[in-house]
Design a protein around this motif. Sequence first.
Motif, PDB file in Angstrom:
ATOM      1  N   PHE A  41       0.821  -1.216   0.000  1.00 29.84           N
ATOM      2  CA  PHE A  41       0.000   0.000   0.000  1.00 29.84           C
ATOM      3  C   PHE A  41       0.855   1.266   0.000  1.00 29.84           C
ATOM      4  O   PHE A  41       0.356   2.335  -0.316  1.00 29.84           O
ATOM      5  N   LYS A  42       2.146   1.152   0.344  1.00 31.59           N
ATOM      6  CA  LYS A  42       2.984   2.352   0.362  1.00 31.59           C
ATOM      7  C   LYS A  42       3.108   2.979  -1.024  1.00 31.59           C
ATOM      8  O   LYS A  42       3.448   4.141  -1.145  1.00 31.59           O
ATOM      9  N   PRO A  82      -3.836  -2.388   9.696  1.00 37.20           N
ATOM     10  CA  PRO A  82      -2.594  -2.990  10.200  1.00 37.20           C
ATOM     11  C   PRO A  82      -1.548  -1.888  10.370  1.00 37.20           C
ATOM     12  O   PRO A  82      -1.215  -1.212   9.404  1.00 37.20           O
ATOM     13  N   SER A  83      -1.056  -1.707  11.588  1.00 39.24           N
ATOM     14  CA  SER A  83      -0.338  -0.473  11.892  1.00 39.24           C
ATOM     15  C   SER A  83       1.081  -0.705  12.382  1.00 39.24           C
ATOM     16  O   SER A  83       1.346  -1.623  13.162  1.00 39.24           O
ATOM     17  N   GLY A  84       1.986   0.161  11.903  1.00 41.28           N
ATOM     18  CA  GLY A  84       3.379   0.130  12.338  1.00 41.28           C
ATOM     19  C   GLY A  84       3.786   1.524  12.790  1.00 41.28           C
ATOM     20  O   GLY A  84       3.915   1.814  13.971  1.00 41.28           O
ATOM     21  N   ASN A  85       3.943   2.423  11.793  1.00 37.22           N
ATOM     22  CA  ASN A  85       4.262   3.808  12.100  1.00 37.22           C
ATOM     23  C   ASN A  85       3.012   4.668  12.228  1.00 37.22           C
ATOM     24  O   ASN A  85       3.090   5.859  12.451  1.00 37.22           O
ATOM     25  N   HIS A  92       0.775  -9.045   7.253  1.00 37.75           N
ATOM     26  CA  HIS A  92       0.263  -7.746   7.722  1.00 37.75           C
ATOM     27  C   HIS A  92      -1.255  -7.698   7.627  1.00 37.75           C
ATOM     28  O   HIS A  92      -1.949  -7.321   8.575  1.00 37.75           O
ATOM     29  N   GLY A 110       0.895   5.853  10.035  1.00 36.19           N
ATOM     30  CA  GLY A 110       0.508   6.806   9.001  1.00 36.19           C
ATOM     31  C   GLY A 110      -0.839   6.429   8.394  1.00 36.19           C
ATOM     32  O   GLY A 110      -1.711   7.283   8.184  1.00 36.19           O
ATOM     33  N   ASN A 111      -1.009   5.151   8.137  1.00 41.82           N
ATOM     34  CA  ASN A 111      -2.242   4.667   7.529  1.00 41.82           C
ATOM     35  C   ASN A 111      -3.450   4.991   8.413  1.00 41.82           C
ATOM     36  O   ASN A 111      -4.451   5.536   7.937  1.00 41.82           O
ATOM     37  N   THR A 148      -2.655  -4.828   3.057  1.00 42.46           N
ATOM     38  CA  THR A 148      -1.611  -3.862   2.699  1.00 42.46           C
ATOM     39  C   THR A 148      -0.474  -4.430   1.854  1.00 42.46           C
ATOM     40  O   THR A 148       0.305  -3.665   1.311  1.00 42.46           O
ATOM     41  N   ALA A 149      -0.353  -5.748   1.782  1.00 38.43           N
ATOM     42  CA  ALA A 149       0.710  -6.310   0.929  1.00 38.43           C
ATOM     43  C   ALA A 149       0.186  -7.549   0.208  1.00 38.43           C
ATOM     44  O   ALA A 149      -0.644  -8.292   0.738  1.00 38.43           O
ATOM     45  N   ALA A 158       7.104  -5.045   8.225  1.00 40.25           N
ATOM     46  CA  ALA A 158       6.862  -3.628   7.902  1.00 40.25           C
ATOM     47  C   ALA A 158       6.116  -2.927   9.034  1.00 40.25           C
ATOM     48  O   ALA A 158       5.906  -1.719   8.996  1.00 40.25           O
ATOM     49  N   MET A 159       5.713  -3.688  10.020  1.00 44.80           N
ATOM     50  CA  MET A 159       5.027  -3.116  11.189  1.00 44.80           C
ATOM     51  C   MET A 159       5.860  -3.272  12.462  1.00 44.80           C
ATOM     52  O   MET A 159       5.339  -3.099  13.567  1.00 44.80           O
ATOM     53  N   ASP A 207      10.765  -2.107   2.587  1.00 43.50           N
ATOM     54  CA  ASP A 207       9.539  -1.758   1.864  1.00 43.50           C
ATOM     55  C   ASP A 207       9.459  -0.299   1.438  1.00 43.50           C
ATOM     56  O   ASP A 207       9.046   0.006   0.327  1.00 43.50           O
TER      57      ASP A 207
HETATM   58  C1  LIG Z   1       4.300   0.114   6.154  1.00 42.62           C
HETATM   59  C2  LIG Z   1       3.352  -1.045   6.194  1.00 42.62           C
HETATM   60  C3  LIG Z   1       2.353  -1.164   7.193  1.00 42.62           C
HETATM   61  C4  LIG Z   1       2.234  -0.176   8.334  1.00 42.62           C
HETATM   62  O1  LIG Z   1       1.731   1.069   7.929  1.00 42.62           O
HETATM   63  P1  LIG Z   1       1.940   2.358   8.854  1.00 42.62           P
HETATM   64  O2  LIG Z   1       1.371   3.468   8.074  1.00 42.62           O
HETATM   65  O3  LIG Z   1       3.417   2.485   9.079  1.00 42.62           O
HETATM   66  O4  LIG Z   1       1.204   2.093  10.123  1.00 42.62           O
HETATM   67  C5  LIG Z   1       1.478  -2.233   7.132  1.00 42.62           C
HETATM   68  N1  LIG Z   1       1.573  -3.173   6.167  1.00 42.62           N
HETATM   69  C6  LIG Z   1       2.519  -3.105   5.203  1.00 42.62           C
HETATM   70  C7  LIG Z   1       2.590  -4.182   4.187  1.00 42.62           C
HETATM   71  C8  LIG Z   1       3.440  -2.048   5.174  1.00 42.62           C
HETATM   72  O5  LIG Z   1       4.369  -2.004   4.211  1.00 42.62           O
END
Ligand SMILES: *Cc1c(COP(=O)(O)O)cnc(C)c1O
Length: 429
Positions: A110-111, A245-248, A354, A250-251, A379-380, A299-300, A140
């Motif tokens: 999704f990036k 699904p969250s890491g940083n 993810h 932004g989504n 997201t992937a 990626a999370m 990623d």
């Molecule tokens: C970056 C990423 C996320 C996390 O998104 P954030 O905006 O950082 O929370 C989730 N899934 C995938 C596949 C990513 O590449």
Amino acid sequence: MKWVSTRGASPPISFVDALFAGTAPDGGLYMPERLDPLPPGTVERLAGAARARDIVTIGTTIGAHLLKDEITEPAMHALVKDALGFPVPLVQVTDRSWALELFHGPTLAFKDVGARVQARLLHHFTDGTPLTILVATSGDTGSAVAQAFHRVPDARVVVLYPEGKVSDVQEAQMASLGDNITALAVQGTFDDCQALVKRAFADDDLRRHVWLTPANSINLGRLLPQAFYYFTLAGSPACDVVSVPSGNFGNLTAGLIAKRIGLPIRHFVAATNVNDSVPVYLKSGHYEPRPSITTVANAMDVGAPSNFERVQALYHSDLAALRKDVDGYAYGDARVVAEIASVHRRHGYVLDPHSAIAWLALQDALVQEPDARGVFLATAHPAKFREIVEPAIGQPVPLPPELADALRRPRQSISMPAEYSALERFLRS
Ligand SMILES: *Cc1c(COP(=O)(O)O)cnc(C)c1O
């Protein structure tokens, strides 16, 4: 309209300045000083475009609204059309769950959405002066940014990644493009790459000679376009709960912005792996960022999510208000892998790790609300993580043509010691 720092100690600036700046001088992140609701009737009008899965019309309307003093609607349309030439399907998986598939762009994650719009925004606002986009990646982000800027005029991308520490597919996606994209394989860790990039941005003498711009996920140019795809849910029966699904973060921040300007999503679920500082905060009220832990959803793997500061700014750090809109759930690797197998067996749908976390959190949220229906963000593409997905489902995941192509092309990365002088020499050349 001005853009302000989440920490409130930097002067408000224009969107264009924020786009090229990255973080604010006070260390905060830029946000719009206010979020005006969409004009009445807009969401209803977009429901038609959503049914047609027309992200270009949606992105034009939402982008022109968010940036209304800075870019015209025709310019926004041209830019979105060029950036988002791939489908964003909404796929029903069970009677109550839909997948919003955000992984049909060139790097299959999704990036691509944020990075491709950002690339075109940067190009729109430059006057032909050559621009260097410098980015450190653990995999990623670098591939999405490299693909997004490939052959964008006047832009040169320099990606630093830790040599031997990214997946084969990720390296292929960064190092096989050529043209205006250079991949530097740093003899060190991801932290070394980040430190080198930080040092370059702090090097005033270098910056007098080379116009440097960051492209990480905290940049507004990447964040805002992520609100577009939430509006592809306009008019859908599945808008009760949306699991991200969250890491940083932004989504999720982009989703909260979409809700704030008028998309009727009842609430969100912040789905994480064991890097669960935000779900813990939502439950306990204590926010404790931590060093990140490696998981199958790498990626999370973020222990101290930078965009959480934006979430707090949107809610004025009011935990009760945030809890009304956002729940949090976290899952360990064993559960994630077992769920990939089980969803494939029961529903014939293949999740990447993810997306599986978002799916799990949606199911847990739907148990709490027996009458609700919901969406999880996928997201992937599962092929991107086939070393985890294939053993789980017991069969191969076919490689989409974009990935197969990238793997076939020759790699042309430059190996470099983790020393600033080497990077500086390169950037000045
Ligand atoms: C970056 C990423 C996320 C996390 O998104 P954030 O905006 O950082 O929370 C989730 N899934 C995938 C596949 C990513 O590449």
